[in-house]
Each structure stands twice: as structure tokens, then as C-alpha cells.
Design an enzyme around this catalytic site. Structure first.
Site, PDB file in Angstrom:
ATOM      1  N   ASN A  10      45.900  36.488  59.410  1.00 14.49           N
ATOM      2  CA  ASN A  10      46.831  35.929  58.671  1.00 14.49           C
ATOM      3  C   ASN A  10      48.492  36.333  58.368  1.00 14.49           C
ATOM      4  OD1 ASN A  10      48.180  35.248  56.144  1.00 14.49           O
ATOM      5  ND2 ASN A  10      47.014  36.732  55.309  1.00 14.49           N
ATOM      6  N   TRP A  11      49.295  35.611  59.442  1.00 13.82           N
ATOM      7  CA  TRP A  11      50.656  35.297  58.979  1.00 13.82           C
ATOM      8  C   TRP A  11      51.331  35.737  58.203  1.00 13.82           C
ATOM      9  CZ3 TRP A  11      51.750  31.983  63.976  1.00 13.82           C
ATOM     10  CH2 TRP A  11      51.356  32.319  65.412  1.00 13.82           C
ATOM     11  N   LYS A  12      51.412  35.982  56.848  1.00 12.15           N
ATOM     12  CA  LYS A  12      51.262  35.863  55.340  1.00 12.15           C
ATOM     13  C   LYS A  12      52.933  35.073  56.039  1.00 12.15           C
ATOM     14  CE  LYS A  12      49.401  39.840  55.028  1.00 12.15           C
ATOM     15  NZ  LYS A  12      49.151  40.877  53.624  1.00 12.15           N
ATOM     16  N   HIS A  99      43.872  35.467  48.230  1.00 12.58           N
ATOM     17  CA  HIS A  99      44.736  35.989  48.729  1.00 12.58           C
ATOM     18  C   HIS A  99      45.109  37.544  47.550  1.00 12.58           C
ATOM     19  CE1 HIS A  99      46.757  38.870  50.861  1.00 12.58           C
ATOM     20  NE2 HIS A  99      45.651  38.774  51.871  1.00 12.58           N
ATOM     21  N   GLU A 101      48.074  38.594  47.941  1.00 16.02           N
ATOM     22  CA  GLU A 101      49.326  38.647  47.037  1.00 16.02           C
ATOM     23  C   GLU A 101      49.561  36.678  46.061  1.00 16.02           C
ATOM     24  OE1 GLU A 101      50.060  38.506  51.447  1.00 16.02           O
ATOM     25  OE2 GLU A 101      49.617  40.943  50.799  1.00 16.02           O
ATOM     26  N   GLU A 171      39.209  42.658  50.522  1.00 15.66           N
ATOM     27  CA  GLU A 171      40.032  43.504  50.979  1.00 15.66           C
ATOM     28  C   GLU A 171      41.105  44.058  49.835  1.00 15.66           C
ATOM     29  OE1 GLU A 171      42.411  40.545  53.927  1.00 15.66           O
ATOM     30  OE2 GLU A 171      43.244  40.187  52.567  1.00 15.66           O
ATOM     31  N   GLY A 177      48.806  45.999  53.914  1.00 17.07           N
ATOM     32  CA  GLY A 177      49.841  46.933  54.537  1.00 17.07           C
ATOM     33  C   GLY A 177      50.237  47.837  54.056  1.00 17.07           C
ATOM     34  N   SER A 210      45.035  46.771  56.798  1.00 17.84           N
ATOM     35  CA  SER A 210      45.242  47.738  57.745  1.00 17.84           C
ATOM     36  C   SER A 210      44.423  47.559  58.728  1.00 17.84           C
ATOM     37  CB  SER A 210      46.133  49.073  56.912  1.00 17.84           C
ATOM     38  OG  SER A 210      46.373  49.070  56.247  1.00 17.84           O
ATOM     39  N   GLY A 232      49.415  42.817  59.315  1.00 15.95           N
ATOM     40  CA  GLY A 232      50.934  43.294  60.651  1.00 15.95           C
ATOM     41  C   GLY A 232      50.177  43.316  61.993  1.00 15.95           C
TER      42      GLY A 232
HETATM   43  P1  13P Z   1      47.071  44.067  57.048  1.00 14.47           P
HETATM   44  O1  13P Z   1      46.419  44.135  58.046  1.00 14.47           O
HETATM   45  O2  13P Z   1      49.511  43.667  57.173  1.00 14.47           O
HETATM   46  O3  13P Z   1      47.213  45.578  55.874  1.00 14.47           O
HETATM   47  O4  13P Z   1      47.294  42.535  55.344  1.00 14.47           O
HETATM   48  C1  13P Z   1      45.841  42.805  55.649  1.00 14.47           C
HETATM   49  C2  13P Z   1      46.246  41.161  54.648  1.00 14.47           C
HETATM   50  O5  13P Z   1      46.466  40.870  54.179  1.00 14.47           O
HETATM   51  C3  13P Z   1      45.388  39.946  55.212  1.00 14.47           C
HETATM   52  O6  13P Z   1      44.809  39.174  55.042  1.00 14.47           O
END
Ligand code: 13P
Length: 249
Positions: A10-12, A99, A101, A171, A177, A210, A232
Site C-alpha cells: 500500500n503506497w498510501k 484502511h 487512515e 491492521e 507506520g 510495520s 513503508g
Molecule cells: P506500514 O507498513 O508503513 O506500517 O503501513 C502499514 C499499512 O498501513 C499498510 O496498509
């Protein structure tokens, strides 16, 4: 270990179209040794504006690709939204929904998320449905209560066939993150519990939060974890694929 591993990135809100092309120039070489490994399914989820570039790169490498959100109506007066037919035109067949976020920064409700899941299933697109608790919810002993609400709301009214088509991603918000992953026991406990709640022993359940090369083996070896949703570490082909090579070691 013979289970299939789903490695989804997931590149966000990262990666322009130009950066996406550059990523795939490098990814093609890194992915070569894994290309014919039927035990691995790689997927990449980019921002909307990079989807055409993503489609081109992903198709060349033979990996799954998708968007990180969608609106459930097909068209109309919904300023700023993107519809399922728009994504289908690009060839998208997976979309991340719910998600944390989206839930916590943009206020998406369980009801809205459920409508998106249903609309995607109706269109023959696989929803990658995310759920998980905040630190506060975990510390107050509400982890399972919160997740039960999130999951039940998303699958209410769906047929068993539809429920089986969803990819689920646990998640924990406190692990996203932060560099602080859930322990493999914590992640396994939730994924096992989720599988029972969903009521289908064969559904695909990913863990996200993470995930990186150094914790991949521990997490992905757990019985009820079918793969990882990576933030990430998915932004560079090397660190992304390292997660699978570490698991295989
Ligand atoms: P990280 O791997 O950066 O913690 O993010 C996880 C995530 O939210 C994937 O959707």
C-alpha cells in the site's frame, strides 16, 4: 511451508506516475527470481493519479494492482470522488477499503465502508478490507469488540460466496507506520479469531503494520496469517521483496 503468501504493498499518498515507472524499471529485475513462484502473489496499490503507470508496470511484471479507495456510486455529482467504472477502465481488479487512515483521518464510517465493499463485489472487483483497533481500544480491552463491529458491518447481508471473495487485512492502528509491529502471537490471535468470526476457514487474511524483512519470517509463518499488507517497506522493490525472501529462508 507450502501456503501461498500474499505480499501486497500500500503506497498510501506516495509515488507520482514518474516515480511509479521508475519503481517498475527496478522491480522487474528484482522480481525475476520470484516470477514463477506459485507460492507468492504480489500486489501494489497506488494513488489514483499513478494508476495508469502502475497498470503498465504491474501487467509487464505479472503482479496484481489496485487503488486505495473508491466511491460506491457509478457516476454523478460527487465532487472529488472516483468510481468503480473509472477504475475498471484502467484494469483495476483489487481495491483497498476501510484502511484505518480512511477511517480515522477522513472519518469513513462502517456503513460507508460496507457500501463500498458491496459495490466492488457487484462489479467483480476484490475488496481488500482493512480493520483493526487503536491503541486506546486495545488498552481499554475493547480490541475484539471494535473489530467484531467493523467486520460484521462489512459482511452483513453478503452471501457466503461474496464473503469468501473478500481479502481481509488486520491492521492494528498502533502498529502502522510506527516501526512497532504487533508480535506474531498478537497478530495470530486476531487473525485466528477473525477467521472464526467470518465463518469461512479458507478466507485470505493479511497482517499489516510495520512489516519488514526483519520480522517477516516470524509473522508470515503464523498459521492464520496468509500474507502482509505493507506500507513503508513497499516503496522500494528491494525492501518489499525482501519480506518474501526472509520468509522463505
Ligand atoms: P506500514 O507498513 O508503513 O506500517 O503501513 C502499514 C499499512 O498501513 C499498510 O496498509
Amino acid at each position: 511451508m507450502s501456503k501461498k503468501i500474499y505480499l501486497y504493498g500500500n503506497w498510501k499518498m506516495n509515488m507520482t506516475a514518474a516515480e511509479t515507472r521508475k519503481f517498475f524499471d527496478e522491480f522487474a529485475g528484482c522480481y525475476e527470481p520470484f516470477k514463477n513462484d506459485s507460492g507468492l502473489e504480489v500486489g501494489v496499490f497506488s494513488p489514483f493519479t499513478s494508476l495508469w503507470a502502475l497498470a503498465e508496470g504491474a501487467k509487464k511484471c505479472g503482479v496484481v494492482f489496485g487503488a486505495q479507495n473508491v466511491y460506491y456510486e457509478a457516476k454523478g455529482a460527487f465532487t472529488g470522488e472516483v468510481s468503480i467504472p473509472m477504475l475498471k477502465e484502467i484494469g483495476v481488479d483489487h481495491v483497498i477499503i476501510g484502511h484505518s487512515e480512511r477511517r480515522h483521518i477522513f472519518g469513513e464510517s462502517d456503513e460507508l465502508i460496507a457500501k463500498k465493499v458491496k459495490a466492488l463485489l457487484d462489479a467483480g472487483i476484490t475488496p481488500v478490507f482493512c480493520y483493526g483497533e487503536t491503541l486506546e481500544e486495545r488498552e481499554s480491552g475493547n480490541t475484539f469488540k471494535v473489530m467484531e463491529r467493523q467486520i460484521k458491518s462489512a459482511i452483513a447481508g453478503l452471501t457466503p460466496e461474496e464473503v469468501a471473495k473478500i481479502i481481509y487485512a488486520y491492521e492494528p492502528v498502533w502498529a502502522i507506520g510506527t516501526g512497532k509491529s504487533a508480535t506474531s502471537e498478537q497478530a495470530q490471535e486476531v487473525c485466528e479469531w477473525s477467521r472464526k468470526l467470518i465463518g469461512d476457514p479458507k478466507v485470505v487474511i493479511l497482517y499489516g503494520g510495520s512489516v519488514k524483512g526483519s520480522n517477516a519470517k516470524e509473522l508470515l509463518s503464523m498459521k492464520d496469517i496468509d500474507g502482509a499488507l505493507v506500507g513503508g517497506a513497499s516503496l522500494k522493490p528491494g525492501s518489499f521483496l525482501e519480506i518474501y525472501s526472509e520468509f522463505k529462508k
